[in-house]
Motif scaffolding. Sequence first.
Motif, PDB file in Angstrom:
ATOM      1  N   GLY A  48       0.786  -1.231   0.000  1.00  0.00           N
ATOM      2  CA  GLY A  48       0.000   0.000   0.000  1.00  0.00           C
ATOM      3  C   GLY A  48       0.813   1.273   0.000  1.00  0.00           C
ATOM      4  N   VAL A  49       2.093   1.182   0.343  1.00  0.00           N
ATOM      5  CA  VAL A  49       2.945   2.377   0.387  1.00  0.00           C
ATOM      6  C   VAL A  49       4.272   2.065  -0.297  1.00  0.00           C
ATOM      7  CG1 VAL A  49       4.179   4.010   1.855  1.00  0.00           C
ATOM      8  CG2 VAL A  49       1.904   3.239   2.514  1.00  0.00           C
ATOM      9  N   ILE A  51       8.117   3.534  -1.340  1.00  0.00           N
ATOM     10  CA  ILE A  51       9.104   4.513  -0.895  1.00  0.00           C
ATOM     11  C   ILE A  51      10.324   4.428  -1.812  1.00  0.00           C
ATOM     12  CG2 ILE A  51       8.325   4.414   1.497  1.00  0.00           C
ATOM     13  CD1 ILE A  51      10.757   2.613   2.083  1.00  0.00           C
ATOM     14  N   GLN A  60      11.356   2.729  -6.856  1.00  0.00           N
ATOM     15  CA  GLN A  60      10.437   2.619  -5.732  1.00  0.00           C
ATOM     16  C   GLN A  60      10.400   1.179  -5.222  1.00  0.00           C
ATOM     17  OE1 GLN A  60       7.937   5.295  -4.520  1.00  0.00           O
ATOM     18  NE2 GLN A  60       9.722   6.393  -5.296  1.00  0.00           N
ATOM     19  N   ARG A  62       8.553  -1.372  -1.886  1.00  0.00           N
ATOM     20  CA  ARG A  62       7.483  -1.412  -0.897  1.00  0.00           C
ATOM     21  C   ARG A  62       8.017  -1.046   0.486  1.00  0.00           C
ATOM     22  NH1 ARG A  62       4.441  -7.165  -2.270  1.00  0.00           N
ATOM     23  NH2 ARG A  62       3.658  -6.600  -4.340  1.00  0.00           N
ATOM     24  N   LEU A  63       7.214  -0.334   1.233  1.00  0.00           N
ATOM     25  CA  LEU A  63       7.548  -0.042   2.623  1.00  0.00           C
ATOM     26  C   LEU A  63       7.472  -1.319   3.450  1.00  0.00           C
ATOM     27  CD1 LEU A  63       7.897   1.987   5.050  1.00  0.00           C
ATOM     28  CD2 LEU A  63       5.395   2.009   5.162  1.00  0.00           C
ATOM     29  N   ALA A 254      -6.920   4.179   2.526  1.00  0.00           N
ATOM     30  CA  ALA A 254      -6.915   5.506   3.128  1.00  0.00           C
ATOM     31  C   ALA A 254      -8.160   6.323   2.812  1.00  0.00           C
ATOM     32  CB  ALA A 254      -5.672   6.279   2.680  1.00  0.00           C
ATOM     33  N   HIS A 305       0.300  -4.497   8.930  1.00  0.00           N
ATOM     34  CA  HIS A 305       0.716  -3.322   8.159  1.00  0.00           C
ATOM     35  C   HIS A 305      -0.097  -2.090   8.557  1.00  0.00           C
ATOM     36  CE1 HIS A 305       1.865  -6.415   4.844  1.00  0.00           C
ATOM     37  NE2 HIS A 305       2.846  -6.253   5.708  1.00  0.00           N
ATOM     38  N   VAL A 330      -1.038   3.473   9.127  1.00  0.00           N
ATOM     39  CA  VAL A 330       0.115   2.700   8.662  1.00  0.00           C
ATOM     40  C   VAL A 330       1.100   2.521   9.810  1.00  0.00           C
ATOM     41  CG1 VAL A 330       2.025   2.582   7.030  1.00  0.00           C
ATOM     42  CG2 VAL A 330      -0.159   3.589   6.321  1.00  0.00           C
ATOM     43  N   ASP A 332       4.325   2.370  10.383  1.00  0.00           N
ATOM     44  CA  ASP A 332       5.552   2.729   9.681  1.00  0.00           C
ATOM     45  C   ASP A 332       6.724   2.777  10.669  1.00  0.00           C
ATOM     46  OD1 ASP A 332       7.599   3.821   8.192  1.00  0.00           O
ATOM     47  OD2 ASP A 332       6.367   5.397   7.284  1.00  0.00           O
TER      48      ASP A 332
END
Length: 561
Positions: A48-49, A51, A60, A62-63, A254, A305, A330, A332
């Motif tokens: 979903g995110v 980075i 890019q 995945r987080l 989100a 997550h 999230v 994170d």
Amino acid sequence: MKKNLVLIGAALALSSCSLISRPADPVTVTVMGLNDFHGNLEASNFSGVMIPDPADPTKQIRLKAGGIETIGGYLDQERANNPNLVFVGGGDLIGASPVTSSLLRDEPTTLALSRLGMQFSALGNHEFDQGLKELLRMQNGGCDSNDTAKACKFENPYPGAGFKWLGANVVDKTTQKPVFAPYGVQEIGGAKIGFIGADLKATPTIVNPSGITTLDFLDEASSINRYVPELRKMKVDAIIVLIHQGGVAKDGFAAPACGSLTGPIVDIVNKLDPAISAVISGHTHQGYSCVVKGIPVIQGDFYGHLLQRLDVTVDKANHKVLSVSAANVVMDPRTLPKNAAMTALLTRAQTLTNAVKGTPVGTLAQASISRTNNAAGESALGDVIADSQLAATRANGAVIAFMNPGGIRADLTASAAGNTATFGDLFTVQPFGNTMVVMDLTGAQIKALLEQQFDNPEAGSSRILQVSKGFAYSYDSTAAKGSRVEAASIKLNGETLDPARTYRVTMNAFLSTGGDNFLAFKDGTNVLQLPNLPDVDALDAYIKANPGLTGGAQDRITRIK
């Protein structure tokens, strides 16, 4: 007569006074939900995110999100902001877990969640992976496990979960009474919040039936509604449903108050008592925050997550909900604090399992073999796993192997240098400990089995079995039920299967008992159980025997349309 009239009038006057609301006495309770954690004590990739890649900022990646340290740190932070916080679960907290938890019988996970203050969780289907008796041990504690090699190795004796699993619709077949508490009430900040838990009614079709022979799984909505009057008599200020069933929403995790939710959870919510204030859902591994029939319905992806957050403002004086706001948060690790006690717990679990987890197995041709299906429903990793199971059982006469896609929990990613896969990598892919089974099926029964791929109410769509090399067939998804697979296309080593001939086939123990509604396996004959051959060992042996292993060509199943 006059006296009676005076008494009646006085009674009416008192009744009218009781209907007048007291001055509002509001309090906001924060409810944090965790669904489909599956023992993921460590952070994992979250699609979903995205980075920037530290190795190449132009790309890019995945987080890596979640992990028990970050979840704990976030809960600490939010309890400091609002001490009126309740931590709950949406089911599948354990089961299908990575090595760090599953090699210790998921005891580190239940203890971690307990120490983070979890109060209640819905039962999920994976809570029943090892059967009812083992789940009761996980709830109540002790070392009388069906796997003593793993039980009580993290903490002896295992003290049991500090939270309660709830299952309003999980009842004893004989008494029809709930085996676990149907609901629980949390008093916090002067408010009383009721939680009703339920598992999906299709659980018997997706777990090993032998472990739940004494249980019935009833309709979710009617079972939930049955307990609403009891909670209202207790004058709770809000009622929240924790249910291990979900749906799919195109808006993403989100989007606030999304209206695109589809799937089984929508039908359930539409039947719920209007007294329900919010629904924390799970099972479908989706992130969404939607509204159905005016009720917030939220799910937080999977593996920790996301945490589901409900801020529920209630009027304590009049026992009603003033407002509910819902959002996914999230987890994170880059921005959230860590909980030191969870760091210590995770370190201990890693110390006890790293030696096994890090054992090298063999090399792959590339860093990862994907479980993502092509248009026909076949994956490169599914091909490999089916081939490994056939190779492991050829000595038992097997000529075809079938693998359920739901049993493939992750891509096979080599974590060691030189694209070397470790036992931990394999276990992440196949964490259930399913043993292999070989049986005889006729060509006609195999045809019936393949047709059952398209008549699977739990999957909500086609559930395509992965098949071993040499076996092939074609199907038309638009054809009539029972006629989607072309009989002439079903071939073994280029020869069309004879409906009357017997073929020796391999599958895991879950499938062999009709798991995932593949009931044709239950009609097999000359059944041979191989209790000393777990599926992960078959994959281990196959990778060792095939250095530089590549994924399958995904050319065994053809979708015509």
